[in-house]
Design a protein around this motif. Structure first.
Motif, short mmCIF file in Angstrom:
data_model
loop_
_atom_site.label_atom_id
_atom_site.label_comp_id
_atom_site.label_asym_id
_atom_site.label_seq_id
_atom_site.Cartn_x
_atom_site.Cartn_y
_atom_site.Cartn_z
N GLY A 48 69.95 37.71 89.97
CA GLY A 48 71.35 37.33 90.03
C GLY A 48 72.03 37.87 91.27
O GLY A 48 71.42 37.98 92.33
N SER A 49 73.29 38.21 91.12
CA SER A 49 74.06 38.73 92.25
C SER A 49 74.94 39.88 91.76
O SER A 49 75.20 40.02 90.57
CB SER A 49 74.91 37.63 92.87
OG SER A 49 75.84 37.15 91.92
N SER A 50 75.37 40.68 92.69
CA SER A 50 76.24 41.81 92.37
C SER A 50 77.10 42.11 93.58
O SER A 50 76.86 41.59 94.67
CB SER A 50 75.40 43.03 92.00
OG SER A 50 76.24 44.09 91.59
N TYR A 51 78.09 42.95 93.39
CA TYR A 51 78.90 43.42 94.49
C TYR A 51 78.20 44.63 95.11
O TYR A 51 77.35 45.26 94.49
CB TYR A 51 80.29 43.78 94.01
CG TYR A 51 81.16 42.60 93.61
CD1 TYR A 51 80.78 41.29 93.85
CD2 TYR A 51 82.36 42.81 92.98
CE1 TYR A 51 81.59 40.23 93.49
CE2 TYR A 51 83.18 41.75 92.60
CZ TYR A 51 82.79 40.47 92.87
OH TYR A 51 83.59 39.42 92.52
N PRO A 52 78.57 45.02 96.32
CA PRO A 52 77.82 46.08 97.02
C PRO A 52 78.00 47.49 96.45
O PRO A 52 77.21 48.37 96.75
CB PRO A 52 78.35 46.02 98.45
CG PRO A 52 79.55 45.18 98.43
CD PRO A 52 79.53 44.36 97.19
N ARG A 53 79.00 47.72 95.63
CA ARG A 53 79.23 49.07 95.07
C ARG A 53 79.17 49.00 93.56
O ARG A 53 79.84 48.18 92.94
CB ARG A 53 80.59 49.59 95.54
CG ARG A 53 80.92 50.98 95.06
CD ARG A 53 82.27 51.45 95.66
NE ARG A 53 82.64 52.75 95.16
CZ ARG A 53 82.15 53.90 95.61
NH1 ARG A 53 81.28 53.91 96.59
NH2 ARG A 53 82.55 55.04 95.10
N THR A 54 78.38 49.87 92.95
CA THR A 54 78.29 49.97 91.50
C THR A 54 78.71 51.36 91.08
O THR A 54 78.33 52.35 91.70
CB THR A 54 76.86 49.69 91.01
OG1 THR A 54 76.50 48.35 91.39
CG2 THR A 54 76.74 49.83 89.51
N VAL A 55 79.52 51.43 90.02
CA VAL A 55 79.99 52.69 89.48
C VAL A 55 79.78 52.67 87.97
O VAL A 55 80.09 51.67 87.32
CB VAL A 55 81.49 52.92 89.80
CG1 VAL A 55 81.99 54.21 89.18
CG2 VAL A 55 81.72 52.91 91.30
N VAL A 56 79.23 53.76 87.42
CA VAL A 56 79.07 53.91 85.98
C VAL A 56 79.64 55.26 85.58
O VAL A 56 79.25 56.29 86.12
CB VAL A 56 77.59 53.82 85.55
CG1 VAL A 56 77.45 54.00 84.04
CG2 VAL A 56 76.96 52.50 86.00
N LEU A 57 80.60 55.22 84.66
CA LEU A 57 81.19 56.45 84.11
C LEU A 57 80.88 56.54 82.63
O LEU A 57 80.89 55.54 81.93
CB LEU A 57 82.72 56.44 84.28
CG LEU A 57 83.22 56.63 85.68
CD1 LEU A 57 83.60 55.31 86.27
CD2 LEU A 57 84.39 57.56 85.67
N GLU A 58 80.64 57.75 82.17
CA GLU A 58 80.34 58.01 80.76
C GLU A 58 81.53 58.69 80.11
O GLU A 58 82.14 59.58 80.69
CB GLU A 58 79.12 58.92 80.67
CG GLU A 58 78.72 59.26 79.25
CD GLU A 58 77.53 60.20 79.24
OE1 GLU A 58 76.41 59.73 79.07
OE2 GLU A 58 77.76 61.43 79.44
N PHE A 59 81.84 58.25 78.88
CA PHE A 59 82.90 58.84 78.07
C PHE A 59 82.33 59.22 76.71
O PHE A 59 81.31 58.67 76.29
CB PHE A 59 84.05 57.83 77.86
CG PHE A 59 84.79 57.50 79.12
CD1 PHE A 59 85.96 58.17 79.45
CD2 PHE A 59 84.33 56.52 79.97
CE1 PHE A 59 86.65 57.87 80.61
CE2 PHE A 59 85.01 56.21 81.14
CZ PHE A 59 86.18 56.88 81.46
N LYS A 60 83.02 60.10 75.99
CA LYS A 60 82.48 60.57 74.72
C LYS A 60 82.40 59.47 73.67
O LYS A 60 81.55 59.53 72.78
CB LYS A 60 83.26 61.77 74.19
CG LYS A 60 84.65 61.48 73.69
CD LYS A 60 85.29 62.73 73.11
CE LYS A 60 86.66 62.39 72.53
NZ LYS A 60 87.24 63.53 71.83
N ASP A 61 83.26 58.45 73.75
CA ASP A 61 83.23 57.34 72.80
C ASP A 61 84.05 56.17 73.33
O ASP A 61 84.72 56.28 74.36
CB ASP A 61 83.73 57.78 71.42
CG ASP A 61 85.13 58.38 71.42
OD1 ASP A 61 85.97 57.94 72.24
OD2 ASP A 61 85.39 59.28 70.62
#
Length: 96
Positions: A48-61
């Protein structure tokens, strides 16, 4: 209780303006206990395709992840981001 994640794919059009957003979003992320798992590192798109920057943040819920997004602190930061970037953001509950 399952953790939850923000997954963002972003195109930054103005690096200086985006830095202002990054400084401002730290207030909300600290308040809601967000933890960066991915923050714009090198990536390879295999399908597929994506944008050049990926961000993943984790939260408790999921409730905390959604509350962070809706918070006045994050919305103020988002107002700085919107004119200088474009992207997609998904808030997703993790798998137990």
């Amino acid at each position: 209780m399952a953790k939850a994640y923000w997954v963002g794919h972003i195109i930054v059009h103005d690096a200086g303006g985006y830095e202002k957003y990054r400084a401002a979003n730290a207030v909300a992320f600290e308040k809601y206990g967000a933890k960066f798992l991915v923050r714009g590192g090198e990536q390879t798109v295999r399908e597929g395709s994506s944008y050049p920057r990926t961000v993943v943040l984790e939260f408790k819920d999921l409730a905390t992840a959604q509350a962070c997004y809706d918070s006045p602190e994050y919305q103020a930061a988002k107002a700085l981001r919107d004119p200088v970037s474009e992207g997609n953001l998904v808030i997703v509950e993790g798998y137990n």
